[in-house]
Each structure stands twice: as C-alpha cells, then as structure tokens.
Design a protein around this motif. Structure first.
Motif, PDB file in Angstrom:
ATOM      1  N   GLY A 199      59.502  81.658  17.541  1.00  0.00           N
ATOM      2  CA  GLY A 199      60.793  81.450  18.190  1.00  0.00           C
ATOM      3  C   GLY A 199      61.780  80.741  17.282  1.00  0.00           C
ATOM      4  N   LEU A 200      61.338  79.648  16.660  1.00  0.00           N
ATOM      5  CA  LEU A 200      62.217  78.893  15.766  1.00  0.00           C
ATOM      6  C   LEU A 200      62.498  79.657  14.482  1.00  0.00           C
ATOM      7  CD1 LEU A 200      60.695  75.345  16.285  1.00  0.00           C
ATOM      8  CD2 LEU A 200      63.017  76.051  16.890  1.00  0.00           C
ATOM      9  N   LEU A 201      61.479  80.238  13.882  1.00  0.00           N
ATOM     10  CA  LEU A 201      61.672  80.951  12.619  1.00  0.00           C
ATOM     11  C   LEU A 201      62.566  82.172  12.798  1.00  0.00           C
ATOM     12  CD1 LEU A 201      58.027  80.737  11.245  1.00  0.00           C
ATOM     13  CD2 LEU A 201      60.022  79.535  10.335  1.00  0.00           C
ATOM     14  N   THR A 202      62.350  82.905  13.887  1.00  0.00           N
ATOM     15  CA  THR A 202      63.164  84.098  14.127  1.00  0.00           C
ATOM     16  C   THR A 202      64.618  83.720  14.377  1.00  0.00           C
ATOM     17  OG1 THR A 202      61.252  85.266  15.037  1.00  0.00           O
ATOM     18  CG2 THR A 202      63.421  86.169  15.553  1.00  0.00           C
ATOM     19  N   PHE A 203      64.837  82.604  15.067  1.00  0.00           N
ATOM     20  CA  PHE A 203      66.216  82.165  15.301  1.00  0.00           C
ATOM     21  C   PHE A 203      66.914  81.842  13.980  1.00  0.00           C
ATOM     22  CE2 PHE A 203      69.204  78.641  15.673  1.00  0.00           C
ATOM     23  CZ  PHE A 203      70.185  79.253  16.432  1.00  0.00           C
ATOM     24  N   ALA A 204      66.251  81.111  13.093  1.00  0.00           N
ATOM     25  CA  ALA A 204      66.870  80.774  11.807  1.00  0.00           C
ATOM     26  C   ALA A 204      67.154  82.019  10.989  1.00  0.00           C
ATOM     27  CB  ALA A 204      65.959  79.823  11.029  1.00  0.00           C
ATOM     28  N   ARG A 205      66.228  82.953  10.987  1.00  0.00           N
ATOM     29  CA  ARG A 205      66.428  84.180  10.220  1.00  0.00           C
ATOM     30  C   ARG A 205      67.553  85.014  10.826  1.00  0.00           C
ATOM     31  NH1 ARG A 205      60.311  86.333   9.181  1.00  0.00           N
ATOM     32  NH2 ARG A 205      61.203  87.336   7.329  1.00  0.00           N
ATOM     33  N   ALA A 206      67.624  85.048  12.156  1.00  0.00           N
ATOM     34  CA  ALA A 206      68.706  85.774  12.820  1.00  0.00           C
ATOM     35  C   ALA A 206      70.061  85.165  12.471  1.00  0.00           C
ATOM     36  CB  ALA A 206      68.488  85.753  14.335  1.00  0.00           C
ATOM     37  N   THR A 207      70.112  83.843  12.416  1.00  0.00           N
ATOM     38  CA  THR A 207      71.370  83.159  12.096  1.00  0.00           C
ATOM     39  C   THR A 207      71.882  83.576  10.719  1.00  0.00           C
ATOM     40  OG1 THR A 207      70.784  81.254  13.469  1.00  0.00           O
ATOM     41  CG2 THR A 207      72.446  80.904  11.769  1.00  0.00           C
ATOM     42  N   VAL A 208      71.010  83.603   9.739  1.00  0.00           N
ATOM     43  CA  VAL A 208      71.432  83.986   8.383  1.00  0.00           C
ATOM     44  C   VAL A 208      71.828  85.456   8.332  1.00  0.00           C
ATOM     45  CG1 VAL A 208      70.657  84.237   5.993  1.00  0.00           C
ATOM     46  CG2 VAL A 208      70.098  82.166   7.276  1.00  0.00           C
ATOM     47  N   THR A 209      71.071  86.314   9.011  1.00  0.00           N
ATOM     48  CA  THR A 209      71.420  87.737   9.015  1.00  0.00           C
ATOM     49  C   THR A 209      72.801  87.959   9.608  1.00  0.00           C
ATOM     50  OG1 THR A 209      69.098  88.426   9.152  1.00  0.00           O
ATOM     51  CG2 THR A 209      70.750  90.014   9.877  1.00  0.00           C
ATOM     52  N   LEU A 210      73.116  87.273  10.695  1.00  0.00           N
ATOM     53  CA  LEU A 210      74.424  87.454  11.317  1.00  0.00           C
ATOM     54  C   LEU A 210      75.545  86.812  10.509  1.00  0.00           C
ATOM     55  CD1 LEU A 210      73.414  86.912  15.058  1.00  0.00           C
ATOM     56  CD2 LEU A 210      73.998  89.062  13.924  1.00  0.00           C
ATOM     57  N   ARG A 211      75.270  85.690   9.879  1.00  0.00           N
ATOM     58  CA  ARG A 211      76.301  85.022   9.087  1.00  0.00           C
ATOM     59  C   ARG A 211      76.546  85.701   7.750  1.00  0.00           C
ATOM     60  NH1 ARG A 211      74.716  78.559   9.520  1.00  0.00           N
ATOM     61  NH2 ARG A 211      75.418  78.209  11.679  1.00  0.00           N
ATOM     62  N   GLU A 212      75.460  86.156   7.115  1.00  0.00           N
ATOM     63  CA  GLU A 212      75.559  86.592   5.720  1.00  0.00           C
ATOM     64  C   GLU A 212      75.092  88.025   5.484  1.00  0.00           C
ATOM     65  OE1 GLU A 212      73.651  83.702   3.183  1.00  0.00           O
ATOM     66  OE2 GLU A 212      74.152  82.058   4.564  1.00  0.00           O
ATOM     67  N   GLY A 213      74.517  88.664   6.493  1.00  0.00           N
ATOM     68  CA  GLY A 213      74.073  90.042   6.346  1.00  0.00           C
ATOM     69  C   GLY A 213      72.843  90.223   5.493  1.00  0.00           C
ATOM     70  N   ARG A 214      72.030  89.181   5.338  1.00  0.00           N
ATOM     71  CA  ARG A 214      70.828  89.296   4.509  1.00  0.00           C
ATOM     72  C   ARG A 214      69.609  88.777   5.261  1.00  0.00           C
ATOM     73  NH1 ARG A 214      69.360  84.503   1.655  1.00  0.00           N
ATOM     74  NH2 ARG A 214      70.739  82.750   2.175  1.00  0.00           N
ATOM     75  N   LEU A 215      68.444  89.119   4.746  1.00  0.00           N
ATOM     76  CA  LEU A 215      67.183  88.676   5.324  1.00  0.00           C
ATOM     77  C   LEU A 215      66.640  87.511   4.509  1.00  0.00           C
ATOM     78  CD1 LEU A 215      65.471  92.148   5.873  1.00  0.00           C
ATOM     79  CD2 LEU A 215      66.896  90.861   7.484  1.00  0.00           C
ATOM     80  N   ILE A 216      65.981  86.572   5.195  1.00  0.00           N
ATOM     81  CA  ILE A 216      65.363  85.453   4.490  1.00  0.00           C
ATOM     82  C   ILE A 216      63.883  85.366   4.876  1.00  0.00           C
ATOM     83  CG2 ILE A 216      67.502  84.141   4.321  1.00  0.00           C
ATOM     84  CD1 ILE A 216      66.445  82.331   6.595  1.00  0.00           C
ATOM     85  N   SER A 217      63.117  84.663   4.067  1.00  0.00           N
ATOM     86  CA  SER A 217      61.687  84.488   4.311  1.00  0.00           C
ATOM     87  C   SER A 217      61.456  83.387   5.346  1.00  0.00           C
ATOM     88  CB  SER A 217      60.971  84.128   3.012  1.00  0.00           C
ATOM     89  OG  SER A 217      61.360  82.826   2.594  1.00  0.00           O
ATOM     90  N   LYS A 218      60.218  83.284   5.811  1.00  0.00           N
ATOM     91  CA  LYS A 218      59.863  82.194   6.727  1.00  0.00           C
ATOM     92  C   LYS A 218      59.986  80.843   6.032  1.00  0.00           C
ATOM     93  CE  LYS A 218      56.862  84.979   9.671  1.00  0.00           C
ATOM     94  NZ  LYS A 218      55.494  85.266  10.141  1.00  0.00           N
ATOM     95  N   ARG A 219      59.660  80.777   4.751  1.00  0.00           N
ATOM     96  CA  ARG A 219      59.808  79.519   4.019  1.00  0.00           C
ATOM     97  C   ARG A 219      61.272  79.085   3.981  1.00  0.00           C
ATOM     98  NH1 ARG A 219      56.551  76.848   0.329  1.00  0.00           N
ATOM     99  NH2 ARG A 219      55.113  78.613   0.177  1.00  0.00           N
TER     100      ARG A 219
END
Length: 238
Positions: A164-184
């Motif tokens: 839940g927390l990791l997916t939220f952080a990754r979603a935030t970056v995808t929506l802000r910057e259009g890119r994918l990030i790792s769990k780390r």
C-alpha cells in the motif's frame, strides 16, 4: 544462486511449448531484486494457448514446487496477437487464474524488461502512452487501494501495509514525472511524502535487513496516512 537455478529449470520445462518470448519485469528486471523476498515476475508469449496448453502449464508449475523460491515465481501467458488489456492465463500464489497485463507492467517491459528467451518486448507489445499509464495509476489508487482501506482485516497482513505504501509512492512519482521508480526509491521518498517513518523503516528492515520486532499499530498508522494521501493525489490528477 537459487533464482538462476529456478529460472533455468522453468525455461527448460517451458521449451517444449516453443515460447516466442519470455521476459522478466518488476524488481528482477529493475535491479532491486532481493532473493527469497522479491517475487519473480515473468511474462511468457506462447504460439497458442489451448486447453491442452493449460493442462501442460499446470503440470509444469506443479513440478516446480520442489524448487526453492517456486512460491515467488509468477508468470502470465500471452499469445503474439493478444490484447494485453484482456485477462490472460496467469500462475501466481500457487494457482492458475486470469488477469490482464497492466500498463505499468507493459511500461516496465519496454523501459527495462529483461529478455530471458526469444524476442524483445518492443517486437510484440504496443508501447504505453503517458496518458494511458497515468489513467491506470489513478484508477488503481482510487478504485482499488482507497476502498481497500475500509477493510481493516486486510491491513493486519504485512504485505498490504508494504505494498500500500510503496505503491502510493510509486504512483505519486509516475503522476508527477511520468516515470517508474523502484521499491527502494519509493522507500526513500515516503518520509518526504509524510508517511509514518517508523512504518517505512520497518518495511526497509524486512526487505533489506533483519525484520526485528513488528512496529506497534503499523496497520492503523498506514491506513491513517494513506486515506487522505490517496484522496489528495487523486484529486490533483483525476
């Protein structure tokens, strides 16, 4: 390495079905893989999928159960002309069922997918536009994760708090910057997004070090944070 041994066995057992391609995505392809903790996320493209193919795949995965890490191996099976957005045969959680290949998975495959056998993703999968990716991420947060917060029993399981927390952080970056990030990278970002630091550190320890004692009230802390955080994210981009 047990991961390499399992992949070699899987590819050898799959060979009689003449796969067009086999790809890895997720942490195994993205460089954040932790043996014994991370899933082995795979896509296999087969020439066709008939009832006999389904039976053979069920037998294949049953044989793999004797291998270390076999519980972590998840694979979705496509055909070359298949629409990835439809539901496709998938082995995960030790059973066969059907699910689509999400735009996030398809973007991962195009961006950093690891070819284990056959053709590369670019030859078989249509690219994912930034708009399609963003729309999926918004739906996932709004229609899946937000309602799930109302089911308190789910969040007593570590995997729900973690994802839940990791997916939220990754979603935030995808929506802000259009890119994918790792769990780390997501773990590094979460405190700056206002997530409860003790829960973030608990996730980090269990993923990258010694788990130690569980954080008290981690489920309540995660749910209390994610509810308004998801609402704010969705309102900003929906």
């Amino acid at each position: 390495m047990q991961t390499d041994a399992l992949l070699d066995r899987f590819l050898a057992d799959l060979a009689p079905l003449a796969p067009v391609a086999v790809w890895a995505h997720g942490s195994l392809a993205g460089g954040d893989y932790q043996e014994g903790r991370s899933d082995l996320d795979l896509i296999a493209v087969l020439p066709s999928i008939t009832p006999r193919t389904v039976w053979r795949l069920a037998k294949l995965h049953a044989r793999l159960r004797a291998e270390p890490l076999s519980r972590q191996l998840h694979c979705t099976y496509l055909t070359p002309a298949a629409d990835p957005g439809l539901r496709h045969l998938t082995w995960a959680h030790e059973e066969l069922f059907k699910r689509p290949v999400s735009p996030v998975t398809r973007r991962e495959l195009h961006a950093f997918g690891r070819v284990l056998d056959g053709k590369p993703p670019a030859e078989l999968l249509a690219p994912v536009s930034d708009r399609e990716l963003a729309e999926f991420v918004i739906r996932d947060q709004r229609d899946y994760w937000r309602p799930a917060l109302d089911n308190a029993a789910l969040w007593t399981r570590d995997v729900w708090v973690d994802l839940g927390l990791l997916t939220f952080a990754r979603a935030t970056v995808t929506l802000r910057e259009g890119r994918l990030i790792s769990k780390r990278e997501a773990l590094e970002l979460l405190p700056r997004l206002g997530a409860p630091v003790e829960v973030v550190e608990d996730i980090r320890r269990r993923r990258y070090g010694d788990p130690g004692p569980a954080v008290e009230n981690r489920a309540a802390l995660a749910r209390g944070y994610l509810g308004p955080a998801i609402d704010e994210l969705v309102a900003a981009y929906d």
